[in-house]
Write an enzyme that holds these catalytic residues in place. Sequence first.
Site, PDB file in Angstrom:
ATOM      1  N   HIS A 126      30.464  73.903   5.640  1.00  0.00           N
ATOM      2  CA  HIS A 126      29.269  73.694   4.810  1.00  0.00           C
ATOM      3  C   HIS A 126      28.509  72.421   5.202  1.00  0.00           C
ATOM      4  O   HIS A 126      27.364  72.240   4.784  1.00  0.00           O
ATOM      5  CB  HIS A 126      29.636  73.679   3.325  1.00  0.00           C
ATOM      6  CG  HIS A 126      30.361  72.453   2.857  1.00  0.00           C
ATOM      7  ND1 HIS A 126      31.732  72.418   2.702  1.00  0.00           N
ATOM      8  CD2 HIS A 126      29.917  71.226   2.503  1.00  0.00           C
ATOM      9  CE1 HIS A 126      32.095  71.225   2.271  1.00  0.00           C
ATOM     10  NE2 HIS A 126      31.013  70.484   2.140  1.00  0.00           N
ATOM     11  N   ASP A 156      36.213  77.353   5.451  1.00  0.00           N
ATOM     12  CA  ASP A 156      35.262  76.243   5.390  1.00  0.00           C
ATOM     13  C   ASP A 156      35.569  75.178   6.441  1.00  0.00           C
ATOM     14  O   ASP A 156      35.571  73.984   6.156  1.00  0.00           O
ATOM     15  CB  ASP A 156      35.254  75.611   3.994  1.00  0.00           C
ATOM     16  CG  ASP A 156      34.029  74.709   3.786  1.00  0.00           C
ATOM     17  OD1 ASP A 156      33.045  74.860   4.536  1.00  0.00           O
ATOM     18  OD2 ASP A 156      34.077  73.846   2.890  1.00  0.00           O
ATOM     19  N   GLY A 233      29.470  63.553   0.608  1.00  0.00           N
ATOM     20  CA  GLY A 233      29.389  62.819   1.867  1.00  0.00           C
ATOM     21  C   GLY A 233      30.740  62.627   2.499  1.00  0.00           C
ATOM     22  O   GLY A 233      30.853  62.378   3.706  1.00  0.00           O
ATOM     23  N   ASN A 234      31.819  62.738   1.689  1.00  0.00           N
ATOM     24  CA  ASN A 234      33.181  62.696   2.222  1.00  0.00           C
ATOM     25  C   ASN A 234      33.578  64.012   2.875  1.00  0.00           C
ATOM     26  O   ASN A 234      34.590  64.083   3.583  1.00  0.00           O
ATOM     27  CB  ASN A 234      34.196  62.393   1.123  1.00  0.00           C
ATOM     28  CG  ASN A 234      34.402  60.909   0.909  1.00  0.00           C
ATOM     29  OD1 ASN A 234      34.052  60.386  -0.138  1.00  0.00           O
ATOM     30  ND2 ASN A 234      34.971  60.237   1.894  1.00  0.00           N
ATOM     31  N   SER A 235      32.832  65.073   2.608  1.00  0.00           N
ATOM     32  CA  SER A 235      33.195  66.396   3.121  1.00  0.00           C
ATOM     33  C   SER A 235      33.349  66.350   4.636  1.00  0.00           C
ATOM     34  O   SER A 235      32.472  65.861   5.352  1.00  0.00           O
ATOM     35  CB  SER A 235      32.127  67.424   2.746  1.00  0.00           C
ATOM     36  OG  SER A 235      32.113  67.648   1.364  1.00  0.00           O
ATOM     37  N   GLY A 291      43.170  96.871   4.697  1.00  0.00           N
ATOM     38  CA  GLY A 291      42.254  97.721   3.946  1.00  0.00           C
ATOM     39  C   GLY A 291      42.714  98.102   2.560  1.00  0.00           C
ATOM     40  O   GLY A 291      42.663  99.282   2.192  1.00  0.00           O
ATOM     41  N   VAL A 292      43.158  97.124   1.779  1.00  0.00           N
ATOM     42  CA  VAL A 292      43.548  97.402   0.397  1.00  0.00           C
ATOM     43  C   VAL A 292      42.815  96.461  -0.546  1.00  0.00           C
ATOM     44  O   VAL A 292      42.367  95.380  -0.152  1.00  0.00           O
ATOM     45  CB  VAL A 292      45.067  97.241   0.176  1.00  0.00           C
ATOM     46  CG1 VAL A 292      45.839  98.250   0.997  1.00  0.00           C
ATOM     47  CG2 VAL A 292      45.512  95.812   0.476  1.00  0.00           C
TER      48      VAL A 292
END
Length: 390
Positions: A126, A156, A233-235, A291-292
């Site tokens: 992000h 992410d 901003g720490n991300s 596919g469940v």
Amino acid sequence: MRRLWLIFAQTVTISLAVLFVVSTLKPEWLDKPSPANVVALQESAVVTTAPVTTPTSFREAAKKALPSVVHIFTSQKIRTRRNPLFDDPVFRHFFGDNPAGDAPRTSGLGSGVIVSPNGYILTNFHVVEAADQIEIALSDGRNLNARLVGSDPESDLAVLQITEHNGKELLLPAITLGQMDNLVVGDVALAIGNPFGVGQTVTMGIISALGRSHLGINTFENFIQTDAAINPGNSGGALVDSQGNLIGINTAIYSRSGGSLGIGFAIPISIARNVMEQIIQTGTVTRGWIGVEAQEISVDLAESFGLPDTSGALIAGVLRGSPADAGGIKPGDILLAVDGRAVKDPQGMLDLIAAQKPGETVSFRLRRQNNVLDTTVKIGKRAPPRRERE
């Protein structure tokens, strides 16, 4: 009479001597049974040697990790609807190809961690999502351009690489990766990043919890929780241990005000490293899929199905023609284990299946009505998430 007195005196003397010896050498033999209303407590032993002291400063850990944490500045053009007049050659002849001037841009900032001397940087997806330009600010004051190597929106995470600068080889300070096996709740943790754009900042706390999930942040969640202050901003910044080794990528905070409330989440380095290596090698992340559609087993469902507990994942739907369909899995089955590993809930099922390699045949244990049965499923490839059109 005198003989009886001598026997009595000798007996008393010997008894007192035995009592003295026992009370001196084995006093626990004389302990009385505790009354029923007395609480048994455990008391630490008296330490005769010098206790192990914890460091009063983590300057060495910060000194080791700080040069590897970078600031990331991104910018992107604002997509605006093009006026049909711009396609008219006569209009373009008089007003030019770009009469409105350059398109407006938005900018953002975050943090990242240098994990390789040849310029690979780990950060959050992000932070660089939809960025047209990425600039890296190193701790020594240099500003360098970077390119996006690849990203994984479901965890992410994103991998950047600093491009060559003026034809010179870059010698970048790569951080040392820590070991998740050595991490326990209560360990000291340092969060390093660029909160609110004020500049490189170090905050300290402890590891509050491990394996946090069901937060609704990412598709795949297995977070480290810490009370080290993490702010906007720490991300993408570093969560390091008391030795300055990278143990996580700071990702999210729990906040009602936008600031730190003492609950922050970081992606463990074990997960981040696996994602990073796949992105560098293939440009993408490959995960297993069968596919469940699964549903959590509540207490009421467990009682209605006659289950001993709520462990497992209830198969609510099976995609026709999917690997699960070919493997004989049916709606109403309860998935108990994947490749010998117990399934606790739907999130755990998703993680276990995603960890399998597409094309491999894996054993599945199911509960169908009152019977437990085993089957095998050939793992398919999980499709990447669809990106929304801009």
